[in-house]
Design a protein around this motif. Structure first.
Motif, mmCIF file in Angstrom:
data_model
loop_
_atom_site.group_PDB
_atom_site.id
_atom_site.type_symbol
_atom_site.label_atom_id
_atom_site.label_comp_id
_atom_site.label_asym_id
_atom_site.label_seq_id
_atom_site.Cartn_x
_atom_site.Cartn_y
_atom_site.Cartn_z
ATOM 1 N N ALA A 30 0.824 -1.204 0.000
ATOM 2 C CA ALA A 30 0.000 0.000 0.000
ATOM 3 C C ALA A 30 0.857 1.253 0.000
ATOM 4 O O ALA A 30 0.533 2.244 -0.672
ATOM 5 C CB ALA A 30 -0.933 -0.006 1.214
ATOM 6 N N GLY A 31 1.966 1.222 0.749
ATOM 7 C CA GLY A 31 2.798 2.408 0.895
ATOM 8 C C GLY A 31 3.710 2.693 -0.278
ATOM 9 O O GLY A 31 3.958 3.858 -0.612
ATOM 10 N N TYR A 112 -8.722 -0.042 0.507
ATOM 11 C CA TYR A 112 -7.790 -0.709 1.410
ATOM 12 C C TYR A 112 -8.593 -1.472 2.453
ATOM 13 O O TYR A 112 -9.307 -0.881 3.263
ATOM 14 C CB TYR A 112 -6.863 0.316 2.081
ATOM 15 C CG TYR A 112 -6.120 1.142 1.062
ATOM 16 C CD1 TYR A 112 -4.965 0.656 0.454
ATOM 17 C CD2 TYR A 112 -6.589 2.389 0.675
ATOM 18 C CE1 TYR A 112 -4.292 1.398 -0.501
ATOM 19 C CE2 TYR A 112 -5.928 3.142 -0.281
ATOM 20 C CZ TYR A 112 -4.780 2.635 -0.868
ATOM 21 O OH TYR A 112 -4.123 3.372 -1.824
ATOM 22 N N ARG A 113 -8.498 -2.799 2.401
ATOM 23 C CA ARG A 113 -9.266 -3.647 3.306
ATOM 24 C C ARG A 113 -8.283 -4.398 4.209
ATOM 25 O O ARG A 113 -7.814 -5.486 3.884
ATOM 26 C CB ARG A 113 -10.117 -4.623 2.490
ATOM 27 C CG ARG A 113 -11.172 -3.936 1.640
ATOM 28 C CD ARG A 113 -11.982 -4.931 0.830
ATOM 29 N NE ARG A 113 -11.180 -5.531 -0.231
ATOM 30 C CZ ARG A 113 -11.041 -5.002 -1.444
ATOM 31 N NH1 ARG A 113 -11.627 -3.864 -1.732
ATOM 32 N NH2 ARG A 113 -10.307 -5.603 -2.366
ATOM 33 N N LEU A 125 1.435 -1.242 10.395
ATOM 34 C CA LEU A 125 1.910 0.134 10.458
ATOM 35 C C LEU A 125 3.410 0.223 10.192
ATOM 36 O O LEU A 125 3.880 1.205 9.607
ATOM 37 C CB LEU A 125 1.577 0.747 11.819
ATOM 38 C CG LEU A 125 0.154 1.297 11.943
ATOM 39 C CD1 LEU A 125 -0.204 1.558 13.403
ATOM 40 C CD2 LEU A 125 0.004 2.586 11.128
ATOM 41 N N ARG A 126 4.161 -0.800 10.577
ATOM 42 C CA ARG A 126 5.608 -0.803 10.283
ATOM 43 C C ARG A 126 5.829 -0.866 8.773
ATOM 44 O O ARG A 126 6.684 -0.158 8.236
ATOM 45 C CB ARG A 126 6.283 -1.979 10.972
ATOM 46 C CG ARG A 126 7.814 -1.942 10.912
ATOM 47 C CD ARG A 126 8.415 -3.199 11.520
ATOM 48 N NE ARG A 126 7.931 -3.403 12.871
ATOM 49 C CZ ARG A 126 7.749 -4.594 13.427
ATOM 50 N NH1 ARG A 126 8.005 -5.700 12.731
ATOM 51 N NH2 ARG A 126 7.327 -4.709 14.665
ATOM 52 N N GLY A 127 5.059 -1.717 8.091
ATOM 53 C CA GLY A 127 5.168 -1.785 6.638
ATOM 54 C C GLY A 127 4.780 -0.472 5.984
ATOM 55 O O GLY A 127 5.431 -0.014 5.036
ATOM 56 N N VAL A 158 -6.696 6.111 5.883
ATOM 57 C CA VAL A 158 -6.662 4.782 6.496
ATOM 58 C C VAL A 158 -5.536 4.717 7.537
ATOM 59 O O VAL A 158 -5.722 4.203 8.644
ATOM 60 C CB VAL A 158 -6.467 3.696 5.421
ATOM 61 C CG1 VAL A 158 -6.173 2.344 6.067
ATOM 62 C CG2 VAL A 158 -7.696 3.601 4.545
ATOM 63 N N ILE A 159 -4.363 5.233 7.198
ATOM 64 C CA ILE A 159 -3.233 5.226 8.136
ATOM 65 C C ILE A 159 -3.574 6.045 9.376
ATOM 66 O O ILE A 159 -3.267 5.649 10.506
ATOM 67 C CB ILE A 159 -1.962 5.768 7.462
ATOM 68 C CG1 ILE A 159 -1.534 4.856 6.305
ATOM 69 C CG2 ILE A 159 -0.819 5.893 8.474
ATOM 70 C CD1 ILE A 159 -0.390 5.411 5.476
ATOM 71 N N ASP A 160 -4.207 7.189 9.174
ATOM 72 C CA ASP A 160 -4.599 8.037 10.297
ATOM 73 C C ASP A 160 -5.521 7.284 11.242
ATOM 74 O O ASP A 160 -5.385 7.358 12.470
ATOM 75 C CB ASP A 160 -5.284 9.294 9.765
ATOM 76 C CG ASP A 160 -5.285 10.438 10.764
ATOM 77 O OD1 ASP A 160 -4.517 10.376 11.751
ATOM 78 O OD2 ASP A 160 -6.043 11.394 10.574
ATOM 79 N N ASP A 161 -6.470 6.524 10.684
ATOM 80 C CA ASP A 161 -7.383 5.730 11.511
ATOM 81 C C ASP A 161 -6.624 4.637 12.263
ATOM 82 O O ASP A 161 -6.919 4.362 13.441
ATOM 83 C CB ASP A 161 -8.465 5.090 10.643
ATOM 84 C CG ASP A 161 -9.482 6.100 10.131
ATOM 85 O OD1 ASP A 161 -9.565 7.194 10.704
ATOM 86 O OD2 ASP A 161 -10.183 5.789 9.142
#
Length: 227
Positions: A30-31, A112-113, A125-127, A158-161
Protein backbone atom coordinates in the motif's frame (compact mmCIF):
# COMPACT_ATOMS: atom_id res chain seq x y z
CA UNK A 1 12.92 -19.54 5.32
CA UNK A 2 15.11 -17.33 7.49
CA UNK A 3 16.82 -13.96 7.37
CA UNK A 4 20.28 -12.94 8.47
CA UNK A 5 20.72 -13.56 12.18
CA UNK A 6 18.82 -16.84 12.12
CA UNK A 7 15.32 -15.41 12.61
CA UNK A 8 12.72 -17.84 11.23
CA UNK A 9 10.10 -16.40 8.89
CA UNK A 10 7.07 -18.64 8.40
CA UNK A 11 4.29 -16.75 6.57
CA UNK A 12 1.10 -18.60 5.64
CA UNK A 13 0.61 -19.91 2.11
CA UNK A 14 -2.46 -17.67 1.78
CA UNK A 15 -1.31 -14.04 1.50
CA UNK A 16 -4.78 -12.85 2.48
CA UNK A 17 -4.68 -14.62 5.85
CA UNK A 18 -4.21 -12.59 9.01
CA UNK A 19 -0.55 -13.00 9.99
CA UNK A 20 2.30 -10.65 11.04
CA UNK A 21 4.19 -11.36 7.80
CA UNK A 22 1.22 -10.71 5.51
CA UNK A 23 0.35 -7.54 7.46
CA UNK A 24 3.92 -6.28 6.96
CA UNK A 25 3.84 -7.17 3.25
CA UNK A 26 0.53 -5.45 2.50
CA UNK A 27 1.60 -2.37 4.46
CA UNK A 28 4.58 -2.11 2.11
CA UNK A 29 2.44 -2.76 -0.96
CA UNK A 30 0.00 0.00 0.00
CA UNK A 31 2.80 2.41 0.89
CA UNK A 32 5.22 1.89 -1.99
CA UNK A 33 3.76 -0.67 -4.36
CA UNK A 34 1.01 -1.41 -6.81
CA UNK A 35 -1.44 -4.19 -7.62
CA UNK A 36 -2.59 -4.63 -11.22
CA UNK A 37 -4.25 -7.32 -13.30
CA UNK A 38 -0.76 -8.66 -14.05
CA UNK A 39 0.48 -8.96 -10.48
CA UNK A 40 2.06 -7.23 -7.51
CA UNK A 41 5.01 -4.87 -7.33
CA UNK A 42 6.59 -3.26 -4.28
CA UNK A 43 9.63 -0.99 -4.04
CA UNK A 44 11.97 -0.60 -1.06
CA UNK A 45 15.35 1.04 -0.57
CA UNK A 46 16.50 -1.57 1.95
CA UNK A 47 18.07 -4.73 0.53
CA UNK A 48 17.31 -6.94 3.53
CA UNK A 49 13.69 -5.81 3.63
CA UNK A 50 13.39 -6.54 -0.11
CA UNK A 51 14.61 -10.08 0.49
CA UNK A 52 12.06 -10.56 3.28
CA UNK A 53 9.19 -9.18 1.19
CA UNK A 54 10.17 -11.40 -1.74
CA UNK A 55 10.24 -14.46 0.51
CA UNK A 56 6.85 -13.64 2.06
CA UNK A 57 5.26 -13.21 -1.38
CA UNK A 58 6.84 -16.36 -2.73
CA UNK A 59 9.31 -14.64 -5.04
CA UNK A 60 13.02 -15.11 -5.61
CA UNK A 61 15.42 -12.51 -4.20
CA UNK A 62 17.83 -13.23 -7.05
CA UNK A 63 15.28 -11.86 -9.51
CA UNK A 64 14.87 -8.46 -7.81
CA UNK A 65 15.37 -5.39 -9.96
CA UNK A 66 17.95 -3.00 -8.48
CA UNK A 67 18.66 0.59 -9.50
CA UNK A 68 19.91 3.89 -8.11
CA UNK A 69 17.38 6.73 -8.30
CA UNK A 70 17.29 10.44 -7.52
CA UNK A 71 14.02 11.84 -6.22
CA UNK A 72 12.71 15.18 -5.02
CA UNK A 73 11.57 15.59 -1.42
CA UNK A 74 7.78 15.81 -1.24
CA UNK A 75 7.89 18.79 1.15
CA UNK A 76 10.56 20.70 -0.83
CA UNK A 77 11.07 19.83 -4.49
CA UNK A 78 14.23 21.95 -4.64
CA UNK A 79 16.01 19.25 -2.59
CA UNK A 80 16.78 15.80 -4.00
CA UNK A 81 18.00 12.55 -2.50
CA UNK A 82 19.74 9.58 -4.11
CA UNK A 83 18.72 6.09 -2.96
CA UNK A 84 19.12 2.46 -3.84
CA UNK A 85 15.81 0.89 -4.89
CA UNK A 86 14.87 -2.79 -5.00
CA UNK A 87 11.68 -3.86 -6.78
CA UNK A 88 9.88 -7.05 -5.77
CA UNK A 89 7.58 -8.33 -8.56
CA UNK A 90 5.17 -11.25 -8.21
CA UNK A 91 3.23 -12.63 -11.16
CA UNK A 92 -0.54 -12.48 -10.74
CA UNK A 93 -1.02 -16.12 -11.69
CA UNK A 94 1.02 -17.06 -8.60
CA UNK A 95 -0.55 -14.45 -6.35
CA UNK A 96 -4.27 -14.33 -6.98
CA UNK A 97 -5.24 -17.98 -7.07
CA UNK A 98 -8.97 -18.57 -6.72
CA UNK A 99 -9.57 -15.30 -4.87
CA UNK A 100 -9.10 -13.01 -7.85
CA UNK A 101 -7.76 -9.45 -7.65
CA UNK A 102 -10.95 -8.13 -6.01
CA UNK A 103 -10.17 -10.25 -2.95
CA UNK A 104 -6.89 -8.45 -2.30
CA UNK A 105 -6.61 -5.91 0.53
CA UNK A 106 -5.07 -3.41 -1.92
CA UNK A 107 -6.78 -3.34 -5.31
CA UNK A 108 -5.17 -0.37 -7.04
CA UNK A 109 -8.31 1.77 -6.90
CA UNK A 110 -7.90 3.31 -3.48
CA UNK A 111 -9.72 0.51 -1.63
CA UNK A 112 -7.79 -0.71 1.41
CA UNK A 113 -9.27 -3.65 3.31
CA UNK A 114 -6.98 -4.32 6.23
CA UNK A 115 -9.50 -5.89 8.63
CA UNK A 116 -7.84 -9.32 8.30
CA UNK A 117 -4.74 -7.80 9.91
CA UNK A 118 -6.49 -6.13 12.86
CA UNK A 119 -4.57 -8.34 15.30
CA UNK A 120 -1.28 -7.32 13.68
CA UNK A 121 -1.50 -3.51 13.53
CA UNK A 122 2.12 -3.11 14.63
CA UNK A 123 3.45 -5.01 11.61
CA UNK A 124 0.93 -3.34 9.27
CA UNK A 125 1.91 0.13 10.46
CA UNK A 126 5.61 -0.80 10.28
CA UNK A 127 5.17 -1.79 6.64
CA UNK A 128 3.29 1.45 5.95
CA UNK A 129 5.93 3.53 7.75
CA UNK A 130 8.72 1.91 5.74
CA UNK A 131 6.69 2.16 2.54
CA UNK A 132 5.52 5.78 2.63
CA UNK A 133 6.73 7.22 5.93
CA UNK A 134 9.53 9.69 6.59
CA UNK A 135 11.63 10.14 9.73
CA UNK A 136 13.86 13.11 10.51
CA UNK A 137 15.60 14.77 13.44
CA UNK A 138 14.58 18.42 13.73
CA UNK A 139 17.67 20.23 14.93
CA UNK A 140 15.75 23.49 15.41
CA UNK A 141 13.46 21.97 18.04
CA UNK A 142 15.46 18.92 19.16
CA UNK A 143 12.56 16.62 18.29
CA UNK A 144 11.86 13.77 15.89
CA UNK A 145 9.43 14.18 13.03
CA UNK A 146 7.45 11.22 11.69
CA UNK A 147 5.18 11.76 8.71
CA UNK A 148 3.42 9.83 5.97
CA UNK A 149 3.40 10.92 2.32
CA UNK A 150 1.29 9.46 -0.51
CA UNK A 151 -0.34 10.39 -3.79
CA UNK A 152 -3.56 8.77 -2.58
CA UNK A 153 -5.35 10.76 0.13
CA UNK A 154 -7.56 7.74 0.92
CA UNK A 155 -4.49 5.76 2.01
CA UNK A 156 -3.45 8.51 4.41
CA UNK A 157 -6.94 8.53 5.89
CA UNK A 158 -6.66 4.78 6.50
CA UNK A 159 -3.23 5.23 8.14
CA UNK A 160 -4.60 8.04 10.30
CA UNK A 161 -7.38 5.73 11.51
CA UNK A 162 -4.87 2.96 12.27
CA UNK A 163 -2.75 5.39 14.30
CA UNK A 164 -5.79 6.51 16.25
CA UNK A 165 -6.52 2.92 17.29
CA UNK A 166 -2.96 1.79 18.07
CA UNK A 167 -2.14 1.13 21.77
CA UNK A 168 0.15 4.17 22.17
CA UNK A 169 -0.91 7.77 21.90
CA UNK A 170 -0.23 8.92 18.32
CA UNK A 171 -2.06 12.22 17.69
CA UNK A 172 -1.69 13.57 14.16
CA UNK A 173 -2.07 16.81 12.24
CA UNK A 174 -4.35 17.52 9.32
CA UNK A 175 -3.77 15.93 5.92
CA UNK A 176 -2.29 18.58 3.62
CA UNK A 177 -1.17 18.82 0.02
CA UNK A 178 2.52 18.62 -0.84
CA UNK A 179 4.29 20.88 -3.33
CA UNK A 180 4.54 17.92 -5.73
CA UNK A 181 0.78 17.32 -5.83
CA UNK A 182 0.46 14.51 -3.29
CA UNK A 183 -0.64 14.52 0.34
CA UNK A 184 0.99 14.20 3.74
CA UNK A 185 0.38 14.39 7.47
CA UNK A 186 2.61 14.09 10.50
CA UNK A 187 2.48 12.78 14.03
CA UNK A 188 2.80 15.35 16.76
CA UNK A 189 6.49 15.50 17.69
CA UNK A 190 5.73 14.61 21.30
CA UNK A 191 4.29 11.26 20.14
CA UNK A 192 7.34 10.20 18.10
CA UNK A 193 9.33 8.51 20.91
CA UNK A 194 6.50 6.28 22.13
CA UNK A 195 5.24 5.44 18.65
CA UNK A 196 8.74 4.84 17.27
CA UNK A 197 9.59 2.50 20.14
CA UNK A 198 6.28 0.63 19.88
CA UNK A 199 6.24 0.18 16.10
CA UNK A 200 9.65 -1.57 16.08
CA UNK A 201 9.14 -3.54 19.29
CA UNK A 202 9.50 -7.32 18.69
CA UNK A 203 10.94 -6.72 15.21
CA UNK A 204 14.12 -8.63 16.09
CA UNK A 205 12.03 -11.67 16.97
CA UNK A 206 9.95 -11.60 13.77
CA UNK A 207 12.54 -10.33 11.28
CA UNK A 208 9.86 -8.11 9.72
CA UNK A 209 11.66 -4.80 9.39
CA UNK A 210 14.06 -2.77 7.25
CA UNK A 211 17.33 -2.42 9.21
CA UNK A 212 18.27 0.91 7.60
CA UNK A 213 14.90 2.47 8.43
CA UNK A 214 14.97 1.20 12.00
CA UNK A 215 18.51 2.53 12.49
CA UNK A 216 17.53 5.96 11.20
CA UNK A 217 14.59 6.15 13.60
CA UNK A 218 16.67 4.95 16.53
CA UNK A 219 19.45 7.46 15.77
CA UNK A 220 16.94 10.28 15.51
CA UNK A 221 15.36 9.37 18.84
CA UNK A 222 18.80 9.17 20.48
CA UNK A 223 19.68 12.63 19.10
CA UNK A 224 16.48 14.04 20.55
CA UNK A 225 17.20 12.47 23.94
CA UNK A 226 20.66 14.06 24.01
CA UNK A 227 19.47 17.59 23.26
Amino acid sequence: MSREGGVALDPPADLLAGHPATAYLWGHVAGSGAVTAKGLEVVTNDEESAAVLAAIAGGDFADLAHETTTREYAHDTSITRTEEEYTVSIDGSDLYGASGPLGLPVDGRGNYRFSAFSAHKRELLRGLLEGCGTVCFKSSSGTVGISFVADDRALLEVIDDLLESCPVEAPTGEISETSSGGYWFGLEDSAAPDFGTWVYDESDETGLYAPSRRRKLQRSLEQAENV
